[in-house]
Scaffold this active site. Sequence first.
Site, PDB file in Angstrom:
ATOM      1  N   GLY A  56      33.757  46.076  40.255  1.00 41.25           N
ATOM      2  CA  GLY A  56      33.056  46.546  38.891  1.00 41.25           C
ATOM      3  C   GLY A  56      32.156  47.159  38.544  1.00 41.25           C
ATOM      4  O   GLY A  56      30.763  47.493  39.557  1.00 41.25           O
ATOM      5  N   ASP A 100      39.914  45.845  33.548  1.00 38.69           N
ATOM      6  CA  ASP A 100      39.416  46.452  31.925  1.00 38.69           C
ATOM      7  C   ASP A 100      39.194  47.814  31.964  1.00 38.69           C
ATOM      8  O   ASP A 100      39.433  48.545  31.347  1.00 38.69           O
ATOM      9  CB  ASP A 100      38.278  45.762  31.976  1.00 38.69           C
ATOM     10  CG  ASP A 100      37.887  44.409  31.114  1.00 38.69           C
ATOM     11  OD1 ASP A 100      38.586  43.594  31.437  1.00 38.69           O
ATOM     12  OD2 ASP A 100      36.798  43.802  31.001  1.00 38.69           O
ATOM     13  N   ARG A 119      45.878  39.540  36.334  1.00 42.27           N
ATOM     14  CA  ARG A 119      45.119  39.726  36.936  1.00 42.27           C
ATOM     15  C   ARG A 119      44.933  38.910  38.001  1.00 42.27           C
ATOM     16  O   ARG A 119      43.905  39.584  39.096  1.00 42.27           O
ATOM     17  CB  ARG A 119      43.374  39.888  36.166  1.00 42.27           C
ATOM     18  CG  ARG A 119      42.262  38.542  36.401  1.00 42.27           C
ATOM     19  CD  ARG A 119      40.995  38.665  36.083  1.00 42.27           C
ATOM     20  NE  ARG A 119      40.810  37.528  36.480  1.00 42.27           N
ATOM     21  CZ  ARG A 119      39.090  36.795  36.148  1.00 42.27           C
ATOM     22  NH1 ARG A 119      38.410  38.107  35.611  1.00 42.27           N
ATOM     23  NH2 ARG A 119      38.637  36.192  36.727  1.00 42.27           N
TER      24      ARG A 119
END
Length: 595
Positions: free
Chosen positions: A329, A360, A518
């Site tokens: 990320g 996210d 997730r």
Amino acid sequence: MAIPSYNCRNCSKADLLNSGTDQSFRSCIEPRSLQHLDSPEVRLVNKNRPSSSHTVLLEIILQTKPPRIPLQVANRRNPVDTMPVPLVDLIAPPPLRHRPMSVAPHVLANASKAVPLCLFMSLPARVPANSATDQLHPYTRILYPREELTKNCETGQIGVPHLRHYFEHTGRFPSPLLTATETHSLGRSFVPDEETVLVDIVARWGDPSVSREYMRSGPREFVAFHPQSVKAAIVTCGGLCPGINTVVREIYLALKNIYGIREIYGVQMGYRGFYAPDLNTVPLSDEFVKGIQHRGGSILGSTRGGFELSLIVDSIASRGLNQVYIIGGDGTQRGAYKIFEECMRRRLMVSVVGIPKTIDNDIAIIDHSFGFVTAVQEAQRAIRAAYVEATSGFNGIGLVRLMGRNSGNISMLATLAAGDVDVCLIPEIDFDLDGPHGLLIHLENLLKQKGYCVVVVAEGAGLKHIQKAQESEHEVDASGNVRMPNVGLWLAEKINSWFSSRGKEVNLKYIDPSYEIRSVPAVATDNIMCTLLAQSAVHGAMAGFTGFTCGTVNTHHVMIPMKEIISKGRTRVDLSSRMWHRVLASTLQPPLKNK
Ligand SMILES: Nc1ncnc2c1ncn2[C@@H]1O[C@H](COP(=O)(O)OP(=O)(O)OP(=O)(O)O)[C@@H](O)[C@H]1O
Ligand SMILES: O=P(O)(O)OC[C@H]1O[C@](O)(CO)[C@@H](O)[C@@H]1O
């Protein structure tokens, strides 16, 4: 009166590929023929690609006198383009020239001096104020030469770095795809470096349009690495996300099957796996990656923290790695950029490639990150369960807490997908709990009206209300991310005690799918995205690009300079966006503010 139609009969696919498009169009229709038209409209039908023909048409129109000739441009192949697109009142600053875009040699030569390669496209079209009644829409964008575009670069972004910007002697070999047999010719259609993808595709009639664009991903005709010299490593960092294993597998398969590379390693447990004595770097094999795309999690292991720049780059150097694929990320991409810079500083000829990963969905520029669709789908299942519970109980309240500490993307889209949510609380909104317009009164009204309600709350929402928030701001994880207090449990307690203090019975059911959203395997669309991202990453690295992140922009795969991704920071839900307004239209939730 019938609209005259001009068919472009000369263009064949071969013409288009050989840049014969302009010529064939010109031979189909000459400005002269337009000058003598008495028809108010002309329709041109291009059998093939419309875009370049539009530019040529625009030139033709502007050469005609008077310069106002409404045109319709139709394309037979693509149904979207068969919609007539009239051109009206195009007034361009003379002289108008269309020159094909090409990378100016000085831009490439000086890329290490951070010459902006970000390109802008401008529409020098103007619609006079009184022409609104025509209801015709200007369509064509004019491509300016890159040298001019770079002058207009507002953000000073740099282009995708290439090893040749840093090293005098880099390899240049014909792509192995050129000599590949038919069975190995997958992904063979080469993409030229000049091919770009527009970012800002929504234009407003009458406004000059400007758009950024990014280099399109895909196999290049020449590669910078001889396949036998490649030693590649893959690492996965940060929280889990559906699809990680697919990306790992597809990078391995693309390197091995498309480019014939043999030395491919997996780095265990994130960044620390490069140097920690108790962790291994495993050689990847067909056996190792077999079936992993059907499993959640990361086959290599993924951790937070442990970013030790010099130890990581020491490890890259001592192992002789020259391609490093880093899946992670926002934090991971920041680390990847530092690794890239350090490799260049130490004169290590390494392609450092980022593959954005986060449920996210808070990475800038790209459409969305892989695994996000799967996470939204799972989150929606939790909302569905909350709805069933709420509608089956007396004064039922279904409360669902979803991941998302800084950004409410998962909550926003899961709410939209479920369609059963009455209130969606995300970190980006400020809401009051008490008072005549606060959340609690609103819930009471919902119970009066419907007998039940469903509330979704994102992990980072309503922090200001939680007393512990101030203290917990100092609690961080190994990567330095702030640990959030549990807003779901806190809200459940607040709702229960408020109704109980008013003597009202409610049945609140709290659901927190937590890590479930997730840790599952990716759904089909995410798996496809993972495969394409992995192939884009490999094609880019093989071509010698470095310091870039792969992603989709307007559904097309592009290479984005890492520097640009990280300079924009984590993205958040834009409360003035149409997407958030759609959520409000779905939930009918009020502002939840007393003033
Ligand atoms: N600014 C930074 N510079 C260098 N490395 C960083 C930076 N921020 C984070 N990292 C490293 O990147 C790795 C992953 O970071 P982090 O835990 O923040 O997850 P992430 O990549 O943002 O993904 P997720 O969306 O799952 O949180 C960690 O090893 C961390 O040490
Ligand atoms: O418990 P962990 O592994 O730190 O992960 C939690 C965080 O990871 C994410 O899933 C991704 O960053 C966030 O939504 C969540 O806050």
